[in-house]
Design an enzyme around this catalytic site. Structure first.
Site, PDB file in Angstrom:
ATOM      1  N   ASP A 173      48.756  34.363  41.507  1.00 42.75           N
ATOM      2  CA  ASP A 173      49.129  35.657  40.546  1.00 42.75           C
ATOM      3  C   ASP A 173      49.542  35.322  39.262  1.00 42.75           C
ATOM      4  OD1 ASP A 173      49.126  38.425  40.502  1.00 42.75           O
ATOM      5  OD2 ASP A 173      50.263  38.836  42.402  1.00 42.75           O
ATOM      6  N   GLU A 206      44.675  37.643  37.860  1.00 43.77           N
ATOM      7  CA  GLU A 206      45.506  37.682  36.553  1.00 43.77           C
ATOM      8  C   GLU A 206      44.900  39.299  35.976  1.00 43.77           C
ATOM      9  OE1 GLU A 206      44.308  37.482  32.278  1.00 43.77           O
ATOM     10  OE2 GLU A 206      43.383  37.867  33.957  1.00 43.77           O
ATOM     11  N   TRP A 207      44.457  40.026  36.778  1.00 41.30           N
ATOM     12  CA  TRP A 207      44.286  41.351  36.615  1.00 41.30           C
ATOM     13  C   TRP A 207      43.171  41.603  35.414  1.00 41.30           C
ATOM     14  CZ3 TRP A 207      49.878  40.873  35.701  1.00 41.30           C
ATOM     15  CH2 TRP A 207      50.741  40.544  37.023  1.00 41.30           C
ATOM     16  N   ASP A 228      45.776  46.577  40.353  1.00 40.89           N
ATOM     17  CA  ASP A 228      45.761  46.649  41.729  1.00 40.89           C
ATOM     18  C   ASP A 228      44.772  47.828  42.095  1.00 40.89           C
ATOM     19  OD1 ASP A 228      47.095  44.321  41.643  1.00 40.89           O
ATOM     20  OD2 ASP A 228      48.816  45.059  42.932  1.00 40.89           O
TER      21      ASP A 228
HETATM   22  C1  GLA Z   1      50.098  41.784  42.409  1.00 43.50           C
HETATM   23  C2  GLA Z   1      48.554  41.458  43.133  1.00 43.50           C
HETATM   24  C3  GLA Z   1      48.365  42.043  44.376  1.00 43.50           C
HETATM   25  C4  GLA Z   1      49.506  41.437  45.305  1.00 43.50           C
HETATM   26  C5  GLA Z   1      51.021  41.870  44.728  1.00 43.50           C
HETATM   27  C6  GLA Z   1      51.821  40.919  45.750  1.00 43.50           C
HETATM   28  O1  GLA Z   1      50.349  42.922  41.905  1.00 43.50           O
HETATM   29  O2  GLA Z   1      47.640  42.111  41.947  1.00 43.50           O
HETATM   30  O3  GLA Z   1      47.069  41.824  44.839  1.00 43.50           O
HETATM   31  O4  GLA Z   1      49.114  40.085  45.334  1.00 43.50           O
HETATM   32  O5  GLA Z   1      50.839  41.348  43.646  1.00 43.50           O
HETATM   33  O6  GLA Z   1      53.170  40.965  45.087  1.00 43.50           O
END
Ligand code: GLA
Length: 414
Positions: A173, A206-207, A228
């Site tokens: 993450d 890393e979104w 997310d």
């Molecule tokens: C981030 C990630 C999620 C999950 C949470 C866990 O938000 O994008 O997919 O892994 O952290 O805390």
């Protein structure tokens, strides 16, 4: 120019054109893009062997958040076998955040002894004993998103622990890491995994903040492209839109990850879940179930275990499908070329009214003339259709429910 030179140059151009053209149309048998391609473009070599097709499995986060323990993992492993999930291809069982509590005196990461009293090695053995593969979660920063100890400065040590325990997949993450360079940090992690000497899939989370599709191929096997997912239609529609533009970056060993599945978590209708699953398949997305596999309804099983849809996702050509028709009012036609020369076509209705959507064979790159069409949700052959002309009545038509999808496979020929 000598004839031979002209011939060689022409074949080269034709060859190059085929490589460029192959992934974007249907109707001819084509080869997956060469893994060395990335090296030519100056990027690191891609090891296709770890993820020749998008990874499939289960991850604890969407349903269970921080409520993870070894009982849940054992029961989930049992359920993955009993329900047929493993047989359908879901092989990674991944524990997300909150399994870790501290570091010991020598710096080694410690699993929560209350929740995982038998330890990670014993749990990995259990999971492997079921024929599954085992995954864990960490973060490149000093702490995970849930505030647990993460890997910054401990990459080698953590990778060595994972290898010792028998970890096969690690999701890494990006919380508490905003001052770091993602390319540097994730490359450090990749190298630590290599040094640890066990093949471990690196799932970069890393979104999409720093355009990972431009630097992550060859670093990790998959990378998140968005923030997310939520268990609601707005989130799914928004993610589809963001991820749709990135189709050129995906291929064997390098996948865009629009986040884990919400199918079966209760926040969407059956049509919405079918559209969510279909679009993940046509986008060649990793399929990580995020629901409680121990208590699946028939409706959830019908979606997650639809082999014909999974086949689209797992197709060896490894092309991420793309939008070929975008009607302004929420109707889209998507196309994904498949290794056998057929073509997956999704008619997606993002609007809240039923829509009729049409496609001409030319729009998906298959030859004019007869083609066999199969409905992958009805599991029914729809017969031979021909592209007869330009009028709407002469095209292939799908009637699509609101927030829904019609997903077909089209094979040129009788
Ligand atoms: C981030 C990630 C999620 C999950 C949470 C866990 O938000 O994008 O997919 O892994 O952290 O805390």
């Amino acid at each position: 120019m000598k004839t031979a030179t002209i011939f060689r140059t022409t074949s080269f151009i034709l060859g190059a054109a085929l490589v460029l053209f192959a992934p974007t149309s249907c109707g001819s048998k084509t080869q997956a893009p060469a893994p060395a391609e990335n090296v030519k473009s100056g990027g690191p070599a891609i090891d296709v062997s770890l993820a020749p097709t998008p990874p499939m499995g289960f991850n604890t986060w969407n349903k269970f958040g921080c409520s993870v323990d070894e009982k849940l993992i054992r029961e989930t492993a049992d359920a993955m076998v009993a329900t047929g999930m493993l047989e359908a291809g879901y092989k990674y069982l991944v524990i997300d955040d909150c399994w870790q509590v501290a570091r010991d005196a020598s710096g080694r990461i410690v699993a929560d002894p209350q929740r995982f009293p038998a330890g990670m090695k014993a749990l990995a053995d259990y999971v492997h004993g079921k024929g599954l593969l085992f995954g864990l979660y960490t973060d490149v920063g000093p702490k995970t998103c849930a505030g647990r100890p993460a890997s910054f400065g401990f990459e080698d040590m953590d990778a060595a622990s994972y290898a010792e325990w028998g970890v096969d997949y690690v999701k890494v993450d990006w919380c508490n890491a905003d001052n770091l360079d993602p390319r540097v940090e994730y490359t450090k992690f990749r190298d630590a995994l290599r040094k640890a000497g066990r093949p471990i899939v690196l799932s970069i989370c890393e979104w999409g903040r720093n355009d990972p599709w431009t630097w992550a191929p060859g670093v990790g096997q998959l990378w998140r492209t968005t923030a997310d997912i939520g268990d609601n239609w707005e989130s799914v529609a928004w993610i589809i839109n963001a991820n749709s533009r990135l189709y050129e970056s995906a291929g064997p060993g390098r996948w865009n990850d629009p986040d884990m599945l919400e199918v079966g978590n209760g926040g969407m209708t059956r049509d919405e879940y079918k559209a969510h699953f279909s679009l993940w398949a046509i986008m060649a997305a990793p399929l990580m179930a995020g629901n409680d596999l121990r208590v699946m309804t028939e409706e959830t099983k019908e979606i997650l275990l639809n082999r014909e849809v999974i086949e689209i996702d797992q197709d060896l050509l490894g092309v991420q499908g793309r939008i070929v028709i975008d009607r302004g009012y929420g109707g889209q036609v998507w196309m994904k070329p498949l290794a056998d020369g057929s073509c997956a076509v999704a008619f997606l209705n993002l609007s809240s009214k039923e829509l009729e959507l049409y496609v001409r064979w030319a729009q998906i790159g298959i030859p004019a003339g007869p083609a066999r069409v199969r409905d992958l949700w009805a599991h029914k052959d729809l017969g031979v259709h021909s592209d007869l002309g330009t009028h709407f009545d002469q095209r292939f038509k799908a009637t699509v429910p609101p927030h829904g999808v019609v997903l077909v496979r089209i094979r040129p020929g009788q």
